[in-house]
Scaffold this motif. Structure first.
Motif, short mmCIF file in Angstrom:
data_model
loop_
_atom_site.label_atom_id
_atom_site.label_comp_id
_atom_site.label_asym_id
_atom_site.label_seq_id
_atom_site.Cartn_x
_atom_site.Cartn_y
_atom_site.Cartn_z
N PHE A 131 3.24 1.90 -6.13
CA PHE A 131 2.48 0.99 -5.67
C PHE A 131 1.07 1.50 -6.53
O PHE A 131 0.75 2.50 -6.52
N ASP A 132 0.16 0.52 -7.02
CA ASP A 132 -0.86 0.76 -7.73
C ASP A 132 -2.30 0.54 -6.86
O ASP A 132 -2.20 -0.63 -6.18
N GLU A 133 -3.15 1.36 -6.90
CA GLU A 133 -4.45 1.26 -6.08
C GLU A 133 -5.28 -0.01 -6.83
O GLU A 133 -5.04 0.07 -8.18
N LEU A 134 -5.97 -0.71 -6.41
CA LEU A 134 -6.59 -1.85 -6.95
C LEU A 134 -8.29 -1.43 -6.61
O LEU A 134 -8.75 -1.15 -5.29
N ASP A 135 -9.01 -1.70 -7.64
CA ASP A 135 -10.62 -1.63 -7.51
C ASP A 135 -11.00 -2.60 -6.86
O ASP A 135 -10.82 -3.70 -7.17
N VAL A 136 -11.93 -2.07 -6.04
CA VAL A 136 -12.82 -3.38 -5.25
C VAL A 136 -14.35 -3.05 -5.39
O VAL A 136 -14.62 -1.78 -5.65
N PRO A 137 -15.31 -4.08 -5.51
CA PRO A 137 -16.54 -3.64 -5.70
C PRO A 137 -17.40 -3.02 -4.39
O PRO A 137 -16.75 -3.29 -3.23
N THR A 138 -18.23 -2.13 -4.63
CA THR A 138 -18.89 -1.33 -3.49
C THR A 138 -20.31 -2.14 -3.34
O THR A 138 -20.68 -2.89 -4.10
N ASP A 139 -20.93 -1.80 -2.33
CA ASP A 139 -22.52 -2.55 -2.19
C ASP A 139 -23.21 -2.02 -3.25
O ASP A 139 -24.35 -2.80 -3.40
N ASP A 140 -23.18 -0.74 -3.86
CA ASP A 140 -24.12 -0.49 -4.92
C ASP A 140 -23.76 -1.06 -6.30
O ASP A 140 -24.28 -0.38 -7.25
N GLY A 141 -22.72 -1.94 -6.49
CA GLY A 141 -22.33 -2.48 -7.81
C GLY A 141 -21.40 -1.62 -8.48
O GLY A 141 -21.00 -1.90 -9.50
N ASP A 142 -21.00 -0.43 -7.71
CA ASP A 142 -19.79 0.15 -8.43
C ASP A 142 -18.56 0.03 -8.07
O ASP A 142 -18.19 -1.36 -7.30
N PHE A 143 -17.39 0.24 -8.39
CA PHE A 143 -15.82 -0.10 -7.91
C PHE A 143 -15.68 1.05 -7.46
O PHE A 143 -15.72 2.22 -7.75
N GLU A 144 -14.53 0.99 -6.28
CA GLU A 144 -13.75 2.17 -5.86
C GLU A 144 -12.37 1.60 -5.28
O GLU A 144 -12.29 0.58 -5.06
N PRO A 145 -11.34 2.28 -5.17
CA PRO A 145 -10.23 1.84 -4.84
C PRO A 145 -10.18 1.50 -3.38
O PRO A 145 -10.68 1.83 -2.47
N SER A 146 -9.53 0.14 -3.34
CA SER A 146 -9.36 -0.61 -2.01
C SER A 146 -8.38 0.31 -0.88
O SER A 146 -7.56 1.01 -1.43
N GLU A 147 -9.03 0.51 0.23
CA GLU A 147 -8.11 1.28 1.14
C GLU A 147 -7.00 0.30 1.72
O GLU A 147 -6.36 0.79 2.69
N LEU A 148 -7.13 -0.92 1.69
CA LEU A 148 -6.13 -2.02 2.22
C LEU A 148 -5.25 -2.64 1.34
O LEU A 148 -4.07 -3.10 1.66
N VAL A 149 -5.62 -2.96 0.06
CA VAL A 149 -4.76 -3.78 -0.69
C VAL A 149 -4.11 -3.05 -1.80
O VAL A 149 -4.81 -2.39 -2.66
N PHE A 150 -3.00 -3.09 -2.21
CA PHE A 150 -2.23 -2.50 -3.23
C PHE A 150 -1.37 -3.52 -4.13
O PHE A 150 -0.84 -4.41 -3.55
N ARG A 151 -1.10 -3.14 -5.31
CA ARG A 151 -0.27 -3.84 -6.21
C ARG A 151 1.12 -3.27 -6.22
O ARG A 151 1.20 -2.07 -6.53
N VAL A 152 2.24 -4.25 -6.10
CA VAL A 152 3.50 -3.46 -6.17
C VAL A 152 3.47 -3.29 -7.78
O VAL A 152 3.27 -4.23 -8.86
N SER A 153 3.89 -2.02 -8.25
CA SER A 153 4.13 -1.51 -9.60
C SER A 153 5.46 -1.73 -10.31
O SER A 153 6.25 -1.37 -9.71
N GLN A 154 5.37 -1.92 -11.64
CA GLN A 154 6.68 -1.95 -12.38
C GLN A 154 6.78 -0.63 -12.98
O GLN A 154 7.51 -0.55 -14.06
N ASN A 155 5.95 0.47 -12.76
CA ASN A 155 6.15 1.59 -13.52
C ASN A 155 6.97 2.57 -12.97
O ASN A 155 7.79 2.34 -12.35
N GLU A 156 6.95 3.96 -13.49
CA GLU A 156 8.04 4.94 -13.18
C GLU A 156 7.78 5.30 -11.75
O GLU A 156 6.89 4.99 -11.22
N SER A 157 8.69 5.74 -11.13
CA SER A 157 9.03 6.27 -9.83
C SER A 157 9.59 7.56 -9.59
O SER A 157 10.22 7.89 -10.33
N GLY A 158 9.20 8.15 -8.62
CA GLY A 158 9.47 9.52 -8.11
C GLY A 158 10.73 9.40 -7.56
O GLY A 158 11.14 8.25 -6.99
#
Length: 326
Positions: A131-158
């Motif tokens: 799963f990939d983390e998705l960035d969401v905007p913060t109150d100060d106009g920056d971005f940080e990873p969401s703690e709730l929403v993820f994207r199913v990834s098509q990338n490599e896996s352990g």
């Protein structure tokens, strides 16, 4: 890609092959125990993962002489139904309080052996669903990873696999295999392929500088199989770190062939992780074919297409002797 990630048993002379199991057991857990305090290496910023969303695709194989009567006599009295296996594995993900794929497989295998005395040995393996983390905007106009929403990834896996048998002091890890699978890398230039055998059957032109596209599975084995469990994070080798070594070496090395690249990656993995006994590769050449080159006189600008089948592959294993010979 051809892969041998599942180590199948090879019966000794005079013994029969006999096992059964369940595969494609998809399970997910939210807020699993985080993986923390992983030793960092120069090629990777990875030092742990939150495990907020842990997904696994599990495969299980049971062995035991008491299952023979099911094959020969249709006697199911000792048979553990594969649907029961699925339910058992899914339940254990809620009981496991560790942080690694291999640790979960070891924990679940021991529970199986404790629950069902007719099982003599068990193999459990799992692909970690990425799963990939998705960035969401913060109150100060920056971005940080969401703690709730993820994207199913098509990338490599352990990947992890453990094979447990019954020992004098209880279940023990007989074999272990860890890995990163379906790693796909493209290098736009800085790779060549020349000086190979030329005869009447050769149509492939030599390339002094090519765009190289490979997919790769990398597996590793510990000198002490217990290190794969992650109970001592400083001795655990995370798939993310091996992935990062591969792409750093892909960037650094002007490779003469895919075989050359594989060897350089293997040396670096063994150098960074002295707790490993061996590293194994399965690679597939998916290099695109140039249809236009040197557009507007710039030799770096190309138009490429996907290759037609068939495609080449490489399998290779290395151990600490290779590192010591350098």
């Amino acid at each position: 890609m051809t892969t041998n990630k599942h180590r199948e048993p090879e019966p000794e002379e005079g013994e029969r092959l006999m096992n059964y199991g369940k595969e494609k057991i998809g399970i997910y857990r939210t807020y699993a125990t985080p993986l923390e305090n992983v030793r960092t290496i120069p090629e990777s910023s990875f030092d742990g993962r939150d495990n907020t969303l842990l997904g696994l695709d599990v495969r299980i194989r049971l062995e035991g002489d008491k299952f023979f009567k099911n094959f020969k006599e249709a006697d199911n009295t000792d048979l553990v139904a594969t649907d029961t296996m699925k339910n058992f594995v899914q339940y254990q993900l809620g009981e496991y309080d560790g942080a690694t794929v291999e640790g979960f497989l070891d924990f679940t295998g021991r529970e199986f052996l404790d629950q069902y005395p007719q099982i003599e040995a068990i193999q459990l393996s799992a692909d970690q669903i990425p799963f990939d983390e998705l960035d969401v905007p913060t109150d100060d106009g920056d971005f940080e990873p969401s703690e709730l929403v993820f994207r199913v990834s098509q990338n490599e896996s352990g990947f992890g696999e453990v094979y447990l048998t019954r020992g004098d002091d209880g279940p023990q890890i007989e074999e272990q295999n860890s890995g990163i699978t379906d790693l796909q890398l493209v290098k736009v230039k800085g790779s060549s392929f020349t000086d190979y055998v030329q005869d009447e059957h050769t149509t492939l032109p030599e390339r002094e500088d090519r765009t190289l596209y490979i997919s790769m599975d990398i597996f590793w084995n510990y000198e002490d199989p217990e290190d794969c469990l992650g109970e001592e994070p400083q001795r655990y080798v995370a798939p993310e770190q091996v992935r990062d070594i591969a792409h750093v070496m892909f960037d650094e090395v002007y490779s003469q062939s895919i075989q050359d690249l594989i060897y350089q990656v293997g040396l670096r993995v063994l150098e960074r992780f002295p707790q490993l006994e061996s590293v194994n590769f399965e690679a597939n050449n998916q290099t695109w074919i140039a249809v236009r080159e040197e557009i507007d006189g710039d030799e770096d600008v190309r138009v490429l297409r996907e290759p037609a089948r068939p495609t080449g592959y490489q399998q290779f294993s290395m151990d600490r002797d290779d590192l010591e010979e350098q």
